[in-house]
Scaffold this motif. Structure first.
Motif, short mmCIF file in Angstrom:
data_model
loop_
_atom_site.label_atom_id
_atom_site.label_comp_id
_atom_site.label_asym_id
_atom_site.label_seq_id
_atom_site.Cartn_x
_atom_site.Cartn_y
_atom_site.Cartn_z
N THR A 130 41.49 37.09 35.24
CA THR A 130 40.40 36.13 35.39
C THR A 130 39.66 36.35 36.70
O THR A 130 38.43 36.32 36.74
N ALA A 131 40.40 36.59 37.78
CA ALA A 131 39.76 36.84 39.07
C ALA A 131 38.86 38.08 38.99
O ALA A 131 37.73 38.07 39.51
N GLY A 132 39.34 39.12 38.34
CA GLY A 132 38.52 40.33 38.17
C GLY A 132 37.29 40.06 37.33
O GLY A 132 36.19 40.54 37.65
N THR A 133 37.45 39.30 36.26
CA THR A 133 36.32 38.95 35.39
C THR A 133 35.28 38.16 36.17
O THR A 133 34.08 38.42 36.08
N MET A 134 35.73 37.17 36.94
CA MET A 134 34.80 36.34 37.72
C MET A 134 34.11 37.16 38.80
O MET A 134 32.91 36.99 39.05
N ALA A 135 34.86 38.05 39.46
CA ALA A 135 34.27 38.89 40.50
C ALA A 135 33.17 39.78 39.91
O ALA A 135 32.10 39.95 40.52
N LEU A 136 33.41 40.32 38.74
CA LEU A 136 32.38 41.14 38.10
C LEU A 136 31.16 40.30 37.72
O LEU A 136 30.02 40.72 37.91
N GLY A 137 31.41 39.09 37.22
CA GLY A 137 30.30 38.19 36.91
C GLY A 137 29.47 37.85 38.14
O GLY A 137 28.24 37.84 38.09
N LEU A 138 30.14 37.60 39.26
CA LEU A 138 29.41 37.33 40.51
C LEU A 138 28.61 38.54 40.95
O LEU A 138 27.47 38.40 41.41
N ALA A 139 29.19 39.73 40.80
CA ALA A 139 28.46 40.96 41.18
C ALA A 139 27.19 41.11 40.35
O ALA A 139 26.14 41.51 40.87
N ALA A 180 40.53 31.22 38.18
CA ALA A 180 41.75 31.97 37.91
C ALA A 180 42.92 31.04 37.60
O ALA A 180 43.89 31.45 36.96
N GLY A 181 42.83 29.80 38.04
CA GLY A 181 43.84 28.82 37.68
C GLY A 181 43.49 28.05 36.43
O GLY A 181 44.34 27.80 35.57
N LEU A 183 41.27 28.73 33.73
CA LEU A 183 41.15 29.40 32.43
C LEU A 183 42.51 29.81 31.85
O LEU A 183 42.82 29.44 30.71
N PRO A 184 43.36 30.53 32.60
CA PRO A 184 44.68 30.83 32.03
C PRO A 184 45.49 29.56 31.77
O PRO A 184 46.23 29.48 30.79
N GLY A 185 45.29 28.55 32.61
CA GLY A 185 45.98 27.28 32.39
C GLY A 185 45.53 26.61 31.11
O GLY A 185 46.35 26.03 30.38
N ALA A 186 44.25 26.69 30.79
CA ALA A 186 43.74 26.13 29.54
C ALA A 186 44.36 26.85 28.35
O ALA A 186 44.74 26.22 27.36
N TRP A 187 44.46 28.18 28.43
CA TRP A 187 45.07 28.93 27.33
C TRP A 187 46.54 28.55 27.16
O TRP A 187 47.03 28.40 26.05
N ARG A 188 47.27 28.39 28.27
CA ARG A 188 48.67 28.00 28.18
C ARG A 188 48.81 26.60 27.60
O ARG A 188 49.69 26.33 26.78
N LEU A 189 47.93 25.70 28.04
CA LEU A 189 47.97 24.33 27.54
C LEU A 189 47.73 24.29 26.03
O LEU A 189 48.36 23.51 25.31
N LEU A 190 46.84 25.14 25.56
CA LEU A 190 46.53 25.19 24.14
C LEU A 190 47.49 26.10 23.37
O LEU A 190 47.36 26.27 22.17
N ARG A 191 48.39 26.74 24.10
CA ARG A 191 49.43 27.61 23.54
C ARG A 191 48.84 28.72 22.65
O ARG A 191 49.29 28.95 21.54
N ARG A 192 47.81 29.38 23.15
CA ARG A 192 47.18 30.46 22.38
C ARG A 192 47.34 31.78 23.10
O ARG A 192 47.16 32.00 24.17
#
Length: 192
Positions: A130-139, A180-181, A183-192
């Motif tokens: 997620t951090a890499g994805t966000m960094a690329l989006g910011l770039a 980074a906290g 988005l992965p947390g949302a996926w874990r919460l939704l168990r996907r």
């Protein structure tokens, strides 16, 4: 029941978890545009630059990741188009394209698409990805915003970087860490 019928498709992005395809897609696109417009109203001017610190980039990156390539790009295109025709939801309640920060708005459309495409490939499933994805989006946002700022202010690259990138790096690092906290947390919460 065959094996192909027993397999349930894994949602590519968080937005795919909402039922009702057409209504869902329209609601998500409009909702993301409104979310970015509201986040733009959290705006703090910075001395020495015509570009304020806002919540927009965070909202753009989250929206792109949650909606995927197509809906992420469409939501930011809607945001830009509505602002260009007079909806006062750019930073500080501005509208139109004649402003120093409009290049960043153009970058939002591109970043929504890029972040959405990466998220659909799992770029939002772990903190590091997620951090890499966000960094690329910011770039991508900076790559569109800085040239516009250079033209708007009649300045060189170094000056535009000082006005349009450097003052925002710490805040963008914080936004990236939050995403980074979240988005992965949302996926874990939704168990996907």
């Amino acid at each position: 029941m065959s094996n192909s019928q027993a397999v349930v498709a894994r949602p590519a992005v968080l937005g795919d978890l909402v039922p009702g395809r057409l209504v869902r897609d329209v609601a998500l696109v409009v909702g993301a545009a409104v979310f970015v417009g509201l986040a733009a109203q959290v705006s703090v001017p910075i001395p020495g630059t015509p570009v304020p610190v806002t919540g927009q980039t965070f909202a753009v990156l989250l929206s792109g990741a949650a909606l995927g390539f197509r809906r992420g790009a469409l939501s930011m295109a809607l945001y830009a188009l509505a602002g260009m025709v007079g909806v006062p939801w750019f930073a500080d309640g501005a509208s139109g394209w004649r402003m120093a920060s409009f290049g960043y708005v153009i970058g939002f459309m591109l970043a929504g698409a890029v972040v959405g495409a990466l998220a659909a490939r799992g770029g939002d499933r772990s903190p590091v990805r997620t951090a890499g994805t966000m960094a690329l989006g910011l770039a991508v946002i900076y790559a569109a915003g800085v040239p516009w700022l250079m033209a708007w202010t009649h300045s060189g690259l170094g000056s535009a970087l000082s006005m349009g990138v450097r003052p925002f790096l710490v805040g963008d690092a914080i936004k990236t860490a939050l995403a980074a906290g979240l988005l992965p947390g949302a996926w874990r919460l939704l168990r996907r």
